[in-house]
Write an enzyme that holds these catalytic residues in place. Sequence first.
Site, PDB file in Angstrom:
ATOM      1  N   ASN A  79       0.870  -1.118  -0.060  1.00 18.24           N
ATOM      2  CA  ASN A  79       0.123  -0.094   0.045  1.00 18.24           C
ATOM      3  C   ASN A  79       0.783   1.359  -0.095  1.00 18.24           C
ATOM      4  O   ASN A  79       0.310   2.434   0.044  1.00 18.24           O
ATOM      5  CB  ASN A  79      -0.967   0.243   1.145  1.00 18.24           C
ATOM      6  N   LEU A  80       2.080   0.935  -0.219  1.00 21.00           N
ATOM      7  CA  LEU A  80       3.051   2.202  -0.066  1.00 21.00           C
ATOM      8  C   LEU A  80       2.849   3.249   1.056  1.00 21.00           C
ATOM      9  O   LEU A  80       3.539   4.255   0.860  1.00 21.00           O
ATOM     10  CB  LEU A  80       3.003   2.841  -1.515  1.00 21.00           C
TER      11      LEU A  80
ATOM     12  N   ASN B 283       4.718   2.839   3.910  1.00 14.17           N
ATOM     13  CA  ASN B 283       5.926   2.989   4.424  1.00 14.17           C
ATOM     14  C   ASN B 283       7.052   2.713   3.398  1.00 14.17           C
ATOM     15  O   ASN B 283       8.210   2.144   3.888  1.00 14.17           O
ATOM     16  CB  ASN B 283       6.231   2.295   5.702  1.00 14.17           C
TER      17      ASN B 283
ATOM     18  N   LYS C 156       4.801  -1.288  11.986  1.00 11.29           N
ATOM     19  CA  LYS C 156       5.992  -1.714  12.544  1.00 11.29           C
ATOM     20  C   LYS C 156       6.486  -0.865  13.606  1.00 11.29           C
ATOM     21  O   LYS C 156       7.511  -1.194  14.096  1.00 11.29           O
ATOM     22  CB  LYS C 156       6.999  -2.537  11.780  1.00 11.29           C
TER      23      LYS C 156
ATOM     24  N   SER D 257       8.827 -11.680  14.326  1.00  9.08           N
ATOM     25  CA  SER D 257       9.786 -10.926  15.263  1.00  9.08           C
ATOM     26  C   SER D 257      10.132 -11.751  16.516  1.00  9.08           C
ATOM     27  O   SER D 257       9.341 -12.077  17.081  1.00  9.08           O
ATOM     28  CB  SER D 257       9.105  -9.792  15.454  1.00  9.08           C
ATOM     29  N   ALA D 258      11.391 -11.533  16.859  1.00  6.30           N
ATOM     30  CA  ALA D 258      11.842 -11.955  18.040  1.00  6.30           C
ATOM     31  C   ALA D 258      11.080 -11.467  19.416  1.00  6.30           C
ATOM     32  O   ALA D 258      11.208 -11.647  20.331  1.00  6.30           O
ATOM     33  CB  ALA D 258      13.221 -11.479  18.356  1.00  6.30           C
ATOM     34  N   THR D 259      10.270 -10.066  19.018  1.00  5.17           N
ATOM     35  CA  THR D 259       9.426  -9.465  20.069  1.00  5.17           C
ATOM     36  C   THR D 259       8.404 -10.503  20.676  1.00  5.17           C
ATOM     37  O   THR D 259       7.995 -10.141  21.812  1.00  5.17           O
ATOM     38  CB  THR D 259       8.851  -8.281  19.429  1.00  5.17           C
TER      39      THR D 259
ATOM     40  N   TYR E 287       2.515  -3.654  18.982  1.00  5.31           N
ATOM     41  CA  TYR E 287       3.142  -4.204  17.771  1.00  5.31           C
ATOM     42  C   TYR E 287       3.412  -5.696  17.879  1.00  5.31           C
ATOM     43  O   TYR E 287       3.165  -6.588  17.198  1.00  5.31           O
ATOM     44  CB  TYR E 287       4.126  -3.270  17.328  1.00  5.31           C
TER      45      TYR E 287
ATOM     46  N   LYS F   2       2.034  -9.507  16.153  1.00  3.00           N
ATOM     47  CA  LYS F   2       3.148 -10.668  15.559  1.00  3.00           C
ATOM     48  C   LYS F   2       2.739 -11.928  16.302  1.00  3.00           C
ATOM     49  O   LYS F   2       2.448 -12.963  15.547  1.00  3.00           O
ATOM     50  CB  LYS F   2       4.408 -10.341  15.732  1.00  3.00           C
TER      51      LYS F   2
ATOM     52  N   ASN G 218      17.382  -8.446  14.698  1.00  2.00           N
ATOM     53  CA  ASN G 218      17.352  -7.052  14.291  1.00  2.00           C
ATOM     54  C   ASN G 218      17.951  -6.752  12.915  1.00  2.00           C
ATOM     55  O   ASN G 218      19.163  -6.795  12.718  1.00  2.00           O
ATOM     56  CB  ASN G 218      18.311  -6.144  15.376  1.00  2.00           C
TER      57      ASN G 218
ATOM     58  N   ARG H 145      15.142   3.249  27.705  1.00  2.00           N
ATOM     59  CA  ARG H 145      13.653   3.388  27.120  1.00  2.00           C
ATOM     60  C   ARG H 145      12.674   2.312  27.735  1.00  2.00           C
ATOM     61  O   ARG H 145      13.263   1.055  27.995  1.00  2.00           O
ATOM     62  CB  ARG H 145      13.912   3.135  25.516  1.00  2.00           C
TER      63      ARG H 145
HETATM   64  C1  WQD Z   1      18.129  -1.639  19.566  1.00  2.00           C
HETATM   65  C2  WQD Z   1      19.048  -1.328  20.693  1.00  2.00           C
HETATM   66  C3  WQD Z   1      17.903   0.267  22.175  1.00  2.00           C
HETATM   67  C4  WQD Z   1      17.279   3.271  19.400  1.00  2.00           C
HETATM   68  C5  WQD Z   1      12.990  -3.767  17.787  1.00  2.00           C
HETATM   69  C6  WQD Z   1      11.357  -3.569  17.747  1.00  2.00           C
HETATM   70  C7  WQD Z   1      10.808  -4.146  16.401  1.00  2.00           C
HETATM   71  C8  WQD Z   1      11.835  -5.184  15.713  1.00  2.00           C
HETATM   72  C9  WQD Z   1      13.291  -5.001  15.901  1.00  2.00           C
HETATM   73  C10 WQD Z   1      10.933  -6.047  13.739  1.00  2.00           C
HETATM   74  C11 WQD Z   1      18.318  -1.010  22.102  1.00  2.00           C
HETATM   75  C12 WQD Z   1      18.948   0.990  21.558  1.00  2.00           C
HETATM   76  C13 WQD Z   1      17.794   2.268  19.917  1.00  2.00           C
HETATM   77  C14 WQD Z   1      18.061   4.659  19.782  1.00  2.00           C
HETATM   78  C15 WQD Z   1      19.255   3.351  21.330  1.00  2.00           C
HETATM   79  N1  WQD Z   1      11.596  -5.263  14.198  1.00  2.00           N
HETATM   80  N2  WQD Z   1      18.709   2.401  20.900  1.00  2.00           N
HETATM   81  N3  WQD Z   1      18.801   4.801  20.787  1.00  2.00           N
HETATM   82  O1  WQD Z   1      14.684  -2.596  20.866  1.00  2.00           O
HETATM   83  O2  WQD Z   1      15.458  -4.719  19.725  1.00  2.00           O
HETATM   84  O3  WQD Z   1      13.357  -3.544  19.228  1.00  2.00           O
HETATM   85  O4  WQD Z   1      13.541  -4.968  17.306  1.00  2.00           O
HETATM   86  O5  WQD Z   1      10.225  -6.701  14.411  1.00  2.00           O
HETATM   87  O6  WQD Z   1      11.442  -2.906  15.527  1.00  2.00           O
HETATM   88  O7  WQD Z   1      10.947  -4.878  18.553  1.00  2.00           O
HETATM   89  O8  WQD Z   1      15.608  -2.628  18.324  1.00  2.00           O
HETATM   90  O9  WQD Z   1      16.652  -0.956  17.071  1.00  2.00           O
HETATM   91  O10 WQD Z   1      14.676  -0.122  18.517  1.00  2.00           O
HETATM   92  O11 WQD Z   1      16.990  -0.872  19.677  1.00  2.00           O
HETATM   93  O12 WQD Z   1      19.974   3.315  22.337  1.00  2.00           O
HETATM   94  O13 WQD Z   1      17.867   5.781  19.340  1.00  2.00           O
HETATM   95  O14 WQD Z   1      19.306   0.163  20.459  1.00  2.00           O
HETATM   96  O15 WQD Z   1      17.888   0.737  23.756  1.00  2.00           O
HETATM   97  O16 WQD Z   1      19.100  -1.617  23.116  1.00  2.00           O
HETATM   98  P1  WQD Z   1      14.861  -3.255  19.504  1.00  2.00           P
HETATM   99  P2  WQD Z   1      15.930  -1.177  18.345  1.00  2.00           P
END
Ligand code: WQD
Length: 335
Positions: free
Chosen positions: A32-33, A35, A84, A124-126, A150, A154, A180, A292
């Site tokens: 759907n464009l 993102n 996402k 996702s690992a989430t 989110y 999943k 990631n 965070r």
């Molecule tokens: C990675 C690390 C932050 C931003 C995401 C989501 C979801 C998933 C990938 C698909 C963490 C740190 C981040 C910043 C920082 N995608 N950080 N400053 O937290 O593993 O979660 O995983 O499903 O998008 O679940 O990924 O890239 O947000 O953070 O210090 O401005 O970088 O604290 O340690 P995360 P992330």
Amino acid sequence: MKVLLTGGTGYIGSHTAIELIKLGYEVEIMDNLFNSKIEVLDKIAEISGVKPKFYEVDLLDKDGMDKMFAEGDYDLVIHFAGLKAVGESVEKPLKYYENNVGGTINLLECMKKHGVNKIIFSSSATVYGDQGVAELTEDMQTGVGITNPYGRTKYMIEEILKDVAVANKEFEVTILRYFNPVGTHPSGLIGEDPNDIPNNLMPIIMKVSTGEIEKLKVYGDDYDTVDGTGVRDYIHVVDLAKGHVAAINKIKSGISIYNLGTGKGTSVLEMIAAFEKASGGKKLPYEVVERRAGDLAEICANPGRAERELGWKTELTIDDAMNDTINYLNHLKEK
Ligand code: WQD
């Protein structure tokens, strides 16, 4: 084999399209464009020599999907499409449940109507939530301690797919749990280029390096990790794309679930250092701030099952990802 990629003009979908085309698969893309940008189709063509047929269709557009499936005669669907943004999902949960879960139900009903019974799902690992340990394996319980809608979408989609596979013996489902994703295609022509405000580390590092964002906020340096900052399993997007090819080759009836990660953790400070190294030593401005909400200290894949059963494992490194990212940013500057 003819494959439909939902969300195929997105970051992971576009890289997967390229790997599939290289191996002779017939690829069509639905997006759907929201993102991603339609120009990605031309980049896929420039890299692979083939411009996939494209349908600008939304997961909530049942008629549009029905028409597409009637024409498409697909053998398999790789389902990337979905919202996402973790932070946005907390503010707008219904938008995420309607789009991600409701949209997937629409997709599955359409597949069933048109006799398409193979699906690979971008999970996702989430979905693991907080297991209390860093290394995650596919047999762990999911759905507990997920900190955002989110991630819950999943998880819910995984559960729906499991139930559909039980109800339809001819259904073949593979769930791929990404850790990631980072990096860009080595051509420098495609990479992570979200329309929305990124909340992931790498797209923010990219925007800090171009000056769009003043400095990177490092969310906490008081975790029990190698240097106090968060540790994650960063997987090069090209390795991730190749994981989808491996999954197609081994898809079978019932449910198969695989972690797609490197099995190695990298801290935020180590990612900053790697990016600076790829930038020829140019310093990346950052400031350590408070943690965070919802972040875990350390998350890492155990990718052993994918290696054993799919014959797949990562080959590219963090340095490869950073060098490819710098190359991509240089291409963007030349535009
Ligand atoms: C990675 C690390 C932050 C931003 C995401 C989501 C979801 C998933 C990938 C698909 C963490 C740190 C981040 C910043 C920082 N995608 N950080 N400053 O937290 O593993 O979660 O995983 O499903 O998008 O679940 O990924 O890239 O947000 O953070 O210090 O401005 O970088 O604290 O340690 P995360 P992330």
